[in-house]
Motif scaffolding. Sequence first.
Motif, short mmCIF file in Angstrom:
data_model
loop_
_atom_site.label_atom_id
_atom_site.label_comp_id
_atom_site.label_asym_id
_atom_site.label_seq_id
_atom_site.Cartn_x
_atom_site.Cartn_y
_atom_site.Cartn_z
N MET A 1 0.84 -1.18 0.00
CA MET A 1 0.00 0.00 0.00
C MET A 1 0.89 1.25 0.00
O MET A 1 1.88 1.30 0.73
N PRO A 2 0.57 2.26 -0.80
CA PRO A 2 1.42 3.46 -0.84
C PRO A 2 1.30 4.28 0.44
O PRO A 2 0.38 4.11 1.23
N LYS A 3 2.28 5.17 0.59
CA LYS A 3 2.27 6.05 1.77
C LYS A 3 1.08 6.99 1.70
O LYS A 3 0.62 7.36 0.63
N MET A 4 0.62 7.41 2.90
CA MET A 4 -0.42 8.44 2.97
C MET A 4 0.21 9.79 2.65
O MET A 4 1.32 10.08 3.11
N LYS A 5 -0.47 10.60 1.87
CA LYS A 5 0.03 11.94 1.57
C LYS A 5 -0.50 12.93 2.60
O LYS A 5 -1.62 12.80 3.09
N THR A 6 0.32 13.92 2.93
CA THR A 6 -0.10 14.99 3.82
C THR A 6 -1.14 15.85 3.11
O THR A 6 -0.96 16.21 1.95
N HIS A 7 -2.21 16.18 3.81
CA HIS A 7 -3.22 17.09 3.27
C HIS A 7 -2.66 18.50 3.38
O HIS A 7 -2.48 19.02 4.49
N LYS A 8 -2.32 19.12 2.26
CA LYS A 8 -1.58 20.38 2.27
C LYS A 8 -2.38 21.53 2.86
O LYS A 8 -1.80 22.42 3.49
N GLY A 9 -3.69 21.55 2.69
CA GLY A 9 -4.50 22.58 3.31
C GLY A 9 -4.44 22.51 4.83
O GLY A 9 -4.36 23.53 5.51
N THR A 10 -4.42 21.30 5.35
CA THR A 10 -4.30 21.10 6.79
C THR A 10 -2.91 21.47 7.27
O THR A 10 -2.76 22.12 8.31
N ALA A 11 -1.89 21.10 6.53
CA ALA A 11 -0.51 21.37 6.93
C ALA A 11 -0.24 22.87 7.03
O ALA A 11 0.57 23.30 7.84
#
Length: 64
Positions: free
Chosen positions: A1-11
Amino acid sequence: MPKMKTHKGTAKRFRKTGTGKIMRAKAFKSHILTKKSPKRIRGFRQETELTGEQAKNVAARMNH
């Protein structure tokens, strides 16, 4: 399973402290400041901690 991406709006809106708390900026600081007291405006400068379910939801979207 691929890595989870950071939600940029949240970051961009939240940061994580060294102890793992999620911090956010206060609202109501951007405009219509003339009717707000100086004491109240100064209070908007401090960050505040997210707690409970909100903190869990934000933490799930922040992978850093």
